[in-house]
Design an enzyme around this catalytic site. Structure first.
Site, PDB file in Angstrom:
ATOM      1  N   CYS A  42      -1.212  95.577 -60.240  1.00 56.97           N
ATOM      2  CA  CYS A  42      -0.697  95.750 -58.879  1.00 56.97           C
ATOM      3  C   CYS A  42      -0.161  97.176 -58.759  1.00 56.97           C
ATOM      4  O   CYS A  42       1.008  97.404 -58.457  1.00 56.97           O
ATOM      5  CB  CYS A  42       0.392  94.726 -58.580  1.00 56.97           C
ATOM      6  SG  CYS A  42       0.901  94.757 -56.850  1.00 56.97           S
ATOM      7  N   GLY A  64       3.158  83.088 -62.572  1.00 58.31           N
ATOM      8  CA  GLY A  64       2.317  81.925 -62.386  1.00 58.31           C
ATOM      9  C   GLY A  64       1.445  81.884 -61.156  1.00 58.31           C
ATOM     10  O   GLY A  64       0.648  80.955 -60.997  1.00 58.31           O
TER      11      GLY A  64
END
Length: 508
Positions: free
Chosen positions: A431, A317
């Protein structure tokens, strides 16, 4: 921490109080009460002894080993339960994260000292030896204290005669300093990347993947590996429309970031205790992750922005919060998709006051009506770009994990391109700097006739306050901890075309 880093910071890795450790903490970090003949019948009950820093570190290490817990999530609660003072909490953090981060290097040293593979050592005993070896090689804790507290812990934990083994191995480890041990391990290693991997406690395959991603700048690999070993600063995100980065820096005592106009850096501390975070004005988020959400909201469209935005892999989130705050300013709404019900609930909780609707669905086929103006795809990946924040992760990952992730990433990107409208944009991010998860996936998608690549550098240049120095040749952008102070985030922008281009050239 690399051997070179240990030399720069001193043998204590920067702890100012470490030189006193040998004289003050001979009994495992507790200030023992004076001995007496025993409690008197009318005396109060003995005070309960709180866990010390080493006990907390061992508890977290055990949880990481036994149930694949995440140290960065578990340690804060363990520190709270232990009620350590500030100094011991800092020591527990150093011992936990440091031992987990350097585990592979420690294991090679332990194997040399023990004369056997670490796989032949009982796991609880190995945890003790790792923790003792880290203290000996990376901190200023006195050798006597490091060895004796480890032996005492073996007895306290009921590990039988393991104390003698722990004592023998740690005394052999203490016979040489870190640099000497690294040279022992490097004695038959000639490949320069492999030698760097040994000295910086990185698996060789990860160091090699970083070198390949740096490409022509592979000379920066030592600097990158050192930055990957350093403890990162706390990054806060000032929520757009709620507080500015300048205001957040003033109320927290932090400094403004350089890549995201909403970022604030703190050297240390518990961000959850900050009023700005508790009041919902700011969140904890790496500056690189902030830039991904910002780029997704600013990428140039063909035609008007109808305000229908999608976060295709929204859990847990962080980016959904930033995207939702930006959408609120623009009068847009965000649909968040997350395959895990638990993570979907986390997104709902984090975005409860923002124009975000969260669905639990598989992003590869979420059952949504196409036509989104903007799609953010923060794809599941190896996480190699965030190793500095997840100390145990580098030893959990293997090169065999990558192919399956790449298949998933390509399937999710195909879904994103189906869901975005012609003229709309997909912002793909990972990432991880691994070329298979980044450039390879984007080049595959760019073979489509209805896709064009955007230059993400130009998108970032349009964001006020953002430094675009060192962003590379484009059209995608790879951030780096040693250059930008962020996690190693990759991002690429793809725009759906109204029709296939007349030119056969596809550029990148």
């Amino acid at each position: 921490m690399s051997a070179e880093g240990a030399r720069r910071r001193g043998p204590g890795g920067g702890r100012k109080d470490g030189g006193k450790e040998g004289s003050r903490r001979q009994s495992g970090g507790r200030r023992d009460a004076p001995r007496s003949a025993g409690p008197r019948r009318d005396s109060p009950a003995p005070r309960q002894v709180r866990p010390d820093a080493r006990t907390v570190a061992l508890s977290v290490m055990s949880a990481v080993r036994e149930r694949a817990a995440y140290a960065n999530l578990l340690l804060p609660s363990e520190l709270t339960k232990a009620r350590l003072d500030t100094r011991d909490a800092a020591l527990a953090t150093e011992l936990t994260y440091g031992t987990l981060r350097t585990q592979g290097l420690l294991d090679r040293i332990i194997a040399e000292a023990a004369g056997r593979p670490v796989e032949e050592i009982d796991p609880p005993v190995l945890d003790l030896v790792r923790l003792g070896a880290y203290q000996l090689l990376f901190t200023r804790i006195g050798a006597h204290a490091a060895v004796d507290t480890s032996v005492e812990a073996a007895r306290t934990l009921g590990l039988g005669r393991a104390g003698a083994f722990v004592n023998a191995v740690l005394r052999k480890v203490s016979a040489q300093d870190l640099d000497s041990w690294v040279e022992v391990l490097r004695k038959d290693v000639t490949d320069p990347v492999a030698r760097l991997a040994v000295g910086t406690a990185h698996p060789e395959w990860i160091a090699r993947a970083f070198a390949e991603s740096l490409g022509a700048n592979a000379g920066e690999l030592p600097e990158l590996l050192a930055a990957d070993d350093a403890r990162p600063k706390v990054h806060l995100a000032a929520l757009p429309g709620a507080i500015s980065a300048e205001e957040l820096a003033l109320v927290t005592g932090g400094s403004e970031g350089v890549v995201s106009p909403y970022a604030v850096h703190l050297d240390s501390g518990d961000p959850g205790a900050l009023d700005a975070v508790k009041d919902g004005l700011a969140t904890v988020q790496d500056e690189g992750s902030q830039v991904v959400a910002i780029a997704a909201s600013r990428a140039p469209l063909v035609g008007e922005d109808g305000g229908r935005w999608l976060d295709l892999c929204a859990g847990p989130g962080g980016k959904a919060v930033m995207l939702g705050a930006l959408a609120e300013i623009e009068g847009a709404t965000v649909t968040g998709v997350e395959v895990s019900e638990h993570r979907a609930d986390l997104v709902r909780q984090a975005t409860r006051d923002l124009p975000v609707t969260v669905l639990t669905a598989d992003g590869r086929d979420p059952g949504l009506e196409p036509g989104f103006d903007r799609v953010l795809l923060d794809a599941p990946c190896s996480g190699l770009g965030a190793l500095r924040r997840r100390p145990e992760a580098r030893w959990r990952k293997t090169a065999a994990d990558i192919p399956g992730l790449v298949i998933l990433q390509r399937e999710l990107l195909e879904s994103a391109l189906r869901l975005v409208r012609p003229g709309g944009v997909v912002l793909y991010a990972t990432c991880s700097p691994h070329l298979s998860e980044t450039v390879s996936v984007i080049r595959e998608a760019n073979r489509r006739d209805d896709v064009e690549l955007l230059d993400v550098r130009e998108i970032l240049e349009g964001i006020d306050g953002t430094s675009t120095e060192g962003l590379g040749d484009g059209p995608w952008v790879q951030l780096w901890p040693h250059r930008h102070g962020t996690d190693a985030m990759f991002m690429a922008g793809l725009r759906r075309l109204e029709s296939a281009p007349t030119s056969p050239s596809r550029g990148q």
